[in-house]
Design a protein around this motif. Structure first.
Motif, PDB file in Angstrom:
ATOM      1  N   SER A 142       0.870  -1.158  -0.034  1.00  0.00           N
ATOM      2  CA  SER A 142      -0.055  -0.160   0.056  1.00  0.00           C
ATOM      3  C   SER A 142       0.839   1.215  -0.027  1.00  0.00           C
ATOM      4  CB  SER A 142      -0.917   0.150   1.106  1.00  0.00           C
ATOM      5  OG  SER A 142      -0.074  -0.129   2.446  1.00  0.00           O
ATOM      6  N   THR A 143       1.687   1.329  -0.818  1.00  0.00           N
ATOM      7  CA  THR A 143       2.837   2.388  -0.809  1.00  0.00           C
ATOM      8  C   THR A 143       2.279   3.446  -1.942  1.00  0.00           C
ATOM      9  OG1 THR A 143       4.033   1.264  -2.861  1.00  0.00           O
ATOM     10  CG2 THR A 143       4.579   0.837  -0.565  1.00  0.00           C
ATOM     11  N   ALA A 144       2.710   4.741  -1.983  1.00  0.00           N
ATOM     12  CA  ALA A 144       2.412   5.557  -2.975  1.00  0.00           C
ATOM     13  C   ALA A 144       2.777   5.287  -4.249  1.00  0.00           C
ATOM     14  CB  ALA A 144       2.986   7.031  -2.282  1.00  0.00           C
ATOM     15  N   GLU A 145       4.040   4.762  -4.571  1.00  0.00           N
ATOM     16  CA  GLU A 145       4.462   4.407  -5.691  1.00  0.00           C
ATOM     17  C   GLU A 145       3.371   3.036  -6.400  1.00  0.00           C
ATOM     18  OE1 GLU A 145       8.027   2.386  -8.008  1.00  0.00           O
ATOM     19  OE2 GLU A 145       8.222   2.784  -5.994  1.00  0.00           O
ATOM     20  N   ALA A 146       2.960   2.270  -5.532  1.00  0.00           N
ATOM     21  CA  ALA A 146       2.103   1.114  -6.289  1.00  0.00           C
ATOM     22  C   ALA A 146       0.844   1.695  -6.243  1.00  0.00           C
ATOM     23  CB  ALA A 146       1.974  -0.050  -5.014  1.00  0.00           C
ATOM     24  N   ILE A 147       0.473   2.763  -5.748  1.00  0.00           N
ATOM     25  CA  ILE A 147      -0.836   3.306  -5.906  1.00  0.00           C
ATOM     26  C   ILE A 147      -1.010   4.087  -7.072  1.00  0.00           C
ATOM     27  CG2 ILE A 147      -2.592   5.246  -5.198  1.00  0.00           C
ATOM     28  CD1 ILE A 147      -1.988   4.300  -2.252  1.00  0.00           C
ATOM     29  N   ARG A 148      -0.211   4.873  -7.492  1.00  0.00           N
ATOM     30  CA  ARG A 148       0.188   5.634  -8.734  1.00  0.00           C
ATOM     31  C   ARG A 148       0.038   4.843  -9.843  1.00  0.00           C
ATOM     32  NH1 ARG A 148       3.971   8.938  -5.664  1.00  0.00           N
ATOM     33  NH2 ARG A 148       5.491   7.670  -6.407  1.00  0.00           N
ATOM     34  N   ALA A 149       0.709   3.591  -9.772  1.00  0.00           N
ATOM     35  CA  ALA A 149       0.882   2.533 -10.565  1.00  0.00           C
ATOM     36  C   ALA A 149      -0.575   1.844 -11.042  1.00  0.00           C
ATOM     37  CB  ALA A 149       1.992   1.431 -10.644  1.00  0.00           C
ATOM     38  N   ALA A 150      -1.202   1.489  -9.983  1.00  0.00           N
ATOM     39  CA  ALA A 150      -2.418   0.983 -10.273  1.00  0.00           C
ATOM     40  C   ALA A 150      -3.607   1.927 -10.784  1.00  0.00           C
ATOM     41  CB  ALA A 150      -2.938   0.486  -8.828  1.00  0.00           C
ATOM     42  N   ALA A 151      -3.230   3.260 -10.342  1.00  0.00           N
ATOM     43  CA  ALA A 151      -4.132   4.271 -10.816  1.00  0.00           C
ATOM     44  C   ALA A 151      -4.202   4.574 -12.397  1.00  0.00           C
ATOM     45  CB  ALA A 151      -4.155   5.392  -9.826  1.00  0.00           C
ATOM     46  N   ALA A 152      -3.285   4.310 -12.753  1.00  0.00           N
ATOM     47  CA  ALA A 152      -3.187   4.609 -14.188  1.00  0.00           C
ATOM     48  C   ALA A 152      -3.841   3.561 -15.020  1.00  0.00           C
ATOM     49  CB  ALA A 152      -1.483   4.045 -14.783  1.00  0.00           C
ATOM     50  N   HIS A 153      -4.478   2.355 -14.328  1.00  0.00           N
ATOM     51  CA  HIS A 153      -5.306   1.651 -15.238  1.00  0.00           C
ATOM     52  C   HIS A 153      -6.793   2.007 -15.280  1.00  0.00           C
ATOM     53  CE1 HIS A 153      -2.039  -1.349 -15.877  1.00  0.00           C
ATOM     54  NE2 HIS A 153      -1.824  -1.070 -14.534  1.00  0.00           N
ATOM     55  N   ALA A 154      -6.961   3.130 -14.464  1.00  0.00           N
ATOM     56  CA  ALA A 154      -8.587   3.422 -13.931  1.00  0.00           C
ATOM     57  C   ALA A 154      -9.485   3.551 -15.332  1.00  0.00           C
ATOM     58  CB  ALA A 154      -8.535   4.699 -13.212  1.00  0.00           C
ATOM     59  N   ALA A 155      -8.968   4.365 -16.178  1.00  0.00           N
ATOM     60  CA  ALA A 155      -9.821   4.347 -17.351  1.00  0.00           C
ATOM     61  C   ALA A 155      -9.891   3.215 -18.513  1.00  0.00           C
ATOM     62  CB  ALA A 155      -9.362   5.657 -18.169  1.00  0.00           C
ATOM     63  N   GLU A 156      -9.024   2.068 -18.231  1.00  0.00           N
ATOM     64  CA  GLU A 156      -9.369   1.066 -18.955  1.00  0.00           C
ATOM     65  C   GLU A 156     -10.628   0.187 -19.123  1.00  0.00           C
ATOM     66  OE1 GLU A 156      -6.136  -1.791 -17.567  1.00  0.00           O
ATOM     67  OE2 GLU A 156      -4.542  -0.307 -18.151  1.00  0.00           O
ATOM     68  N   GLY A 157     -11.247   0.039 -20.332  1.00  0.00           N
ATOM     69  CA  GLY A 157     -12.486  -0.598 -20.326  1.00  0.00           C
ATOM     70  C   GLY A 157     -13.683   0.377 -20.268  1.00  0.00           C
ATOM     71  N   THR A 158     -13.378   1.673 -19.947  1.00  0.00           N
ATOM     72  CA  THR A 158     -14.624   2.489 -19.580  1.00  0.00           C
ATOM     73  C   THR A 158     -15.071   3.033 -20.955  1.00  0.00           C
ATOM     74  OG1 THR A 158     -13.215   4.418 -19.165  1.00  0.00           O
ATOM     75  CG2 THR A 158     -13.776   2.913 -17.271  1.00  0.00           C
ATOM     76  N   SER A 159     -16.244   3.710 -20.892  1.00  0.00           N
ATOM     77  CA  SER A 159     -16.953   4.322 -22.165  1.00  0.00           C
ATOM     78  C   SER A 159     -17.644   5.657 -21.689  1.00  0.00           C
ATOM     79  CB  SER A 159     -17.723   3.465 -23.039  1.00  0.00           C
ATOM     80  OG  SER A 159     -18.714   2.905 -21.968  1.00  0.00           O
ATOM     81  N   PRO A 160     -17.003   6.753 -21.163  1.00  0.00           N
ATOM     82  CA  PRO A 160     -17.528   7.799 -20.881  1.00  0.00           C
ATOM     83  C   PRO A 160     -18.056   8.465 -22.077  1.00  0.00           C
ATOM     84  CG  PRO A 160     -15.216   8.071 -20.668  1.00  0.00           C
ATOM     85  CD  PRO A 160     -15.317   6.522 -21.150  1.00  0.00           C
ATOM     86  N   THR A 161     -18.962   9.309 -22.077  1.00  0.00           N
ATOM     87  CA  THR A 161     -19.720  10.257 -22.913  1.00  0.00           C
ATOM     88  C   THR A 161     -18.786  11.762 -22.802  1.00  0.00           C
ATOM     89  OG1 THR A 161     -21.511  10.837 -21.355  1.00  0.00           O
ATOM     90  CG2 THR A 161     -21.828   8.920 -23.072  1.00  0.00           C
ATOM     91  N   ALA A 162     -19.143  12.364 -23.794  1.00  0.00           N
ATOM     92  CA  ALA A 162     -18.673  13.819 -24.007  1.00  0.00           C
ATOM     93  C   ALA A 162     -19.742  14.709 -23.881  1.00  0.00           C
ATOM     94  CB  ALA A 162     -17.832  14.165 -25.317  1.00  0.00           C
TER      95      ALA A 162
END
Length: 284
Positions: free
Chosen positions: A237-257
């Motif tokens: 649960s380190t800051a580095e691990a969190i940053r790396a994991a958060a980079a995947h947040a938008a994967e597979g999403t379909s937001p609208t404009a």
């Protein structure tokens, strides 16, 4: 504007409400807190022939324990959810999210179940309900049935509720000891989320044992950020691990404009807010 004419009924029991809804047919509407429905009626975007008001159905209010779960009545107000000791102890993510709903006036009148059944993709309770693996108990002429949150939300403002059914309660598995946070980005003048992130994490020492990360307004329904979850579980649960994991947040999403944000902006918001929510949850 003034709503079109409609008949009105305020039953005092859930059984009476179900009968009234069945008799009224598909052109009827169920009124919970009214914070979403009444503006729609005034603009005549909905023209029901009958309104079934649930405000007198006392059995649909309150929070109680049932073994390993909490049961939240659909007519429990946001205000009561915010202040309930059981929710604070066993499902604090719901309190975190409810604290961000609209303003005090709306939270005093709006209801937990009403917001969920409305299924607005920018609403604040859908993602936490999905993150906590809640079950929705639905009552209708044929009795009660239970569906998972993953099955309940189907599309924009669309759920698995049939026209003659009412959301009666929500079963919330206890997440006692889990760390959670709800991070939201919205215009100052409006409470609707451009993007929001619900996080629930269970740690064992400095290791993340389980993680639930769900996103608000990154599609037509709330979505699990499975890439983030996979990157987190089993790691530190380190800051580095969190940053790396958060980079995947938008994967597979379909937001609208829309007028608030384009697709790329929402994707970047998802990554940034996920990092903030995880940091707040695990204290890194």
């Amino acid at each position: 504007m003034i709503p079109s004419a409609f008949d009105y009924e305020a039953p005092s029991t859930l059984d009476e409400a179900i009968r009234a809804l069945a008799e009224a047919g598909e052109d009827a509407k169920v009124l919970a807190g009214g914070q979403s429905l009444l503006p729609v009626l005034r603009m005549r975007l909905a023209t029901p022939t009958k309104l079934i008001d649930l405000s007198k159905v006392a059995e649909l209010r309150g929070v109680r324990e049932d073994g390993d779960a909490l049961v939240v009545g659909a007519m429990t107000t946001h205000y009561d959810v915010q202040r309930d000791a059981l929710i604070a102890e066993h499902a604090s993510l719901l309190k975190d999210a409810t604290d961000t709903v609209a303003d005090p006036q709306v939270r005093h009148r709006g209801t937990f179940g009403g917001a969920i059944a409305h299924a607005d993709p920018a609403g604040d309770l859908l993602a936490p309900v999905l993150a906590l693996d809640c079950e929705l108990v639905i009552a209708g002429p044929g009795g009660r049935r239970t569906v998972s949150a993953a099955e309940f939300f189907q599309d924009f403002f669309t759920t698995s509720l049939e026209p003659d059914e009412i959301l009666a309660e929500v079963r919330v598995p206890k997440h006692t000891g889990w760390r959670s946070h709800y991070e939201k980005f919205n215009r100052v003048a409006q409470a609707w989320s451009m993007v929001a992130v619900a996080v629930a994490v269970r740690t064992e020492g400095d290791t993340i044992a389980e993680a639930r990360v769900t996103l608000t307004n990154m599609g037509s329904i709330p979505v699990r950020a499975t890439g983030v979850e996979s990157a987190l579980v089993g790691g530190p649960s380190t800051a580095e691990a969190i940053r790396a994991a958060a980079a995947h947040a938008a994967e597979g999403t379909s937001p609208t404009a829309d007028g608030n944000a384009d697709v790329e902006y929402r994707q970047e918001l998802a990554r940034v807010l996920t990092g903030r929510a995880l940091t707040a949850a695990v204290g890194s």
